[in-house]
Write an enzyme that holds these catalytic residues in place. Structure first.
Site, PDB file in Angstrom:
ATOM      1  N   ASP A   8       0.860  -1.183   0.000  1.00 31.39           N
ATOM      2  CA  ASP A   8       0.000   0.000   0.000  1.00 31.39           C
ATOM      3  C   ASP A   8       0.901   1.239   0.000  1.00 31.39           C
ATOM      4  O   ASP A   8       2.131   1.142  -0.138  1.00 31.39           O
ATOM      5  CB  ASP A   8      -1.009  -0.033   1.165  1.00 31.39           C
ATOM      6  CG  ASP A   8      -0.391   0.314   2.516  1.00 31.39           C
ATOM      7  OD1 ASP A   8       0.843   0.474   2.605  1.00 31.39           O
ATOM      8  OD2 ASP A   8      -1.163   0.433   3.499  1.00 31.39           O
ATOM      9  N   CYS A  61       3.258  -2.693   4.025  1.00 31.83           N
ATOM     10  CA  CYS A  61       2.357  -1.582   4.351  1.00 31.83           C
ATOM     11  C   CYS A  61       3.109  -0.689   5.337  1.00 31.83           C
ATOM     12  O   CYS A  61       4.334  -0.801   5.452  1.00 31.83           O
ATOM     13  CB  CYS A  61       1.003  -2.077   4.877  1.00 31.83           C
ATOM     14  SG  CYS A  61       1.014  -2.857   6.500  1.00 31.83           S
ATOM     15  N   THR A  88       3.188  -0.596   8.609  1.00 26.78           N
ATOM     16  CA  THR A  88       3.790  -1.368   9.700  1.00 26.78           C
ATOM     17  C   THR A  88       4.088  -2.809   9.335  1.00 26.78           C
ATOM     18  O   THR A  88       4.805  -3.489  10.068  1.00 26.78           O
ATOM     19  CB  THR A  88       2.820  -1.407  10.899  1.00 26.78           C
ATOM     20  OG1 THR A  88       1.583  -1.979  10.430  1.00 26.78           O
ATOM     21  CG2 THR A  88       2.561  -0.018  11.459  1.00 26.78           C
ATOM     22  N   HIS A 115      12.034 -21.604  11.009  1.00 29.79           N
ATOM     23  CA  HIS A 115      11.135 -22.307  11.930  1.00 29.79           C
ATOM     24  C   HIS A 115       9.685 -22.349  11.453  1.00 29.79           C
ATOM     25  O   HIS A 115       8.966 -23.287  11.782  1.00 29.79           O
ATOM     26  CB  HIS A 115      11.166 -21.653  13.310  1.00 29.79           C
ATOM     27  CG  HIS A 115      12.397 -21.995  14.101  1.00 29.79           C
ATOM     28  ND1 HIS A 115      12.549 -21.686  15.440  1.00 29.79           N
ATOM     29  CD2 HIS A 115      13.545 -22.640  13.738  1.00 29.79           C
ATOM     30  CE1 HIS A 115      13.735 -22.115  15.866  1.00 29.79           C
ATOM     31  NE2 HIS A 115      14.364 -22.680  14.850  1.00 29.79           N
ATOM     32  N   HIS A 123       9.943 -28.784  13.559  1.00 31.87           N
ATOM     33  CA  HIS A 123       9.083 -27.697  13.071  1.00 31.87           C
ATOM     34  C   HIS A 123       8.034 -28.182  12.065  1.00 31.87           C
ATOM     35  O   HIS A 123       7.026 -27.518  11.861  1.00 31.87           O
ATOM     36  CB  HIS A 123       9.938 -26.589  12.467  1.00 31.87           C
ATOM     37  CG  HIS A 123      10.902 -26.024  13.461  1.00 31.87           C
ATOM     38  ND1 HIS A 123      10.481 -25.280  14.544  1.00 31.87           N
ATOM     39  CD2 HIS A 123      12.236 -26.148  13.579  1.00 31.87           C
ATOM     40  CE1 HIS A 123      11.529 -24.944  15.279  1.00 31.87           C
ATOM     41  NE2 HIS A 123      12.612 -25.469  14.719  1.00 31.87           N
TER      42      HIS A 123
HETATM   43  C1  RB5 Z   1      -2.024   3.166   6.232  1.00 33.74           C
HETATM   44  O1  RB5 Z   1      -2.084   4.451   6.744  1.00 33.74           O
HETATM   45  C2  RB5 Z   1      -1.607   2.177   7.308  1.00 33.74           C
HETATM   46  O2  RB5 Z   1      -2.631   1.994   8.212  1.00 33.74           O
HETATM   47  C3  RB5 Z   1      -1.193   0.859   6.695  1.00 33.74           C
HETATM   48  O3  RB5 Z   1      -0.150   1.071   5.800  1.00 33.74           O
HETATM   49  C4  RB5 Z   1      -0.699  -0.197   7.654  1.00 33.74           C
HETATM   50  O4  RB5 Z   1       0.281   0.311   8.501  1.00 33.74           O
HETATM   51  C5  RB5 Z   1      -1.725  -0.964   8.357  1.00 33.74           C
HETATM   52  O5  RB5 Z   1      -1.436  -1.905   9.112  1.00 33.74           O
END
Ligand code: RB5
Length: 149
Positions: free
Chosen positions: A8, A65, A67, A98, A133
């Site tokens: 994203d 994304c 995070t 693992h 595993h």
């Molecule tokens: C987008 O702003 C953000 O929420 C997305 O990239 C991600 O971090 C969601 O987990």
């Protein structure tokens, strides 16, 4: 080997470096978007990559994304997917060794481009250890079979 990439707007910053590492390893890349920093919904990109992995159209996937959290949660709803959100070289290694993670998730707002590239290389270079595993990964599949039709 063929690897699908999806991201994203929060993860796109890592995409050029990730692609360069894959190219350097002679891997075929299927880029499933997004293409720019316009706001999009990460589950859409998680789904396309996860379905490609689940159907065996690609060997593995990489999803990005802000995070790595949201996109990995979404990808893990698809049967056969083991998406691991990693933040360092140790977790990138261990998710292959693992957990036999078939999708690597990273956060563009969490790690640097340089570290992301190194993590991709470690994930590619680390084989699944098998042994004890195998049974644990099989138990993950059993849970999946119980709840996903
Ligand atoms: C987008 O702003 C953000 O929420 C997305 O990239 C991600 O971090 C969601 O987990």
């Amino acid at each position: 080997m063929k690897i699908a990439i999806g991201c994203d707007h929060g993860g796109i910053v890592l995409k050029p470096t990730v692609k360069k590492v894959l190219e350097n390893n002679g891997i075929d890349i299927i880029d499933m978007g997004c293409e720019d920093t316009k706001s999009v919904d990460y589950p859409d990109y998680a789904l396309t990559v996860a379905e490609a992995v689940s159907k065996g159209e690609v060997d593995r996937g990489i999803i990005l994304c802000g995070t790595g959290i949201g996109i990995s949660i979404a990808a893990n709803k698809v049967k056969g997917v083991r998406a691991a959100v990693c933040h360092d070289l140790f977790t990138a290694q261990m998710c292959a060794q693992h957990n036999d993670a078939n999708i690597l998730a990273m956060g563009g707002r969490v790690i640097s481009e340089e570290l992301a590239g190194q993590m991709v290389q470690v994930w590619l270079d680390t084989p699944f250890e098998g042994g004890r595993h195998n049974g644990r990964v099989a138990k993950i599949s059993e849970i999946e079979s119980k709840y996903f039709k």
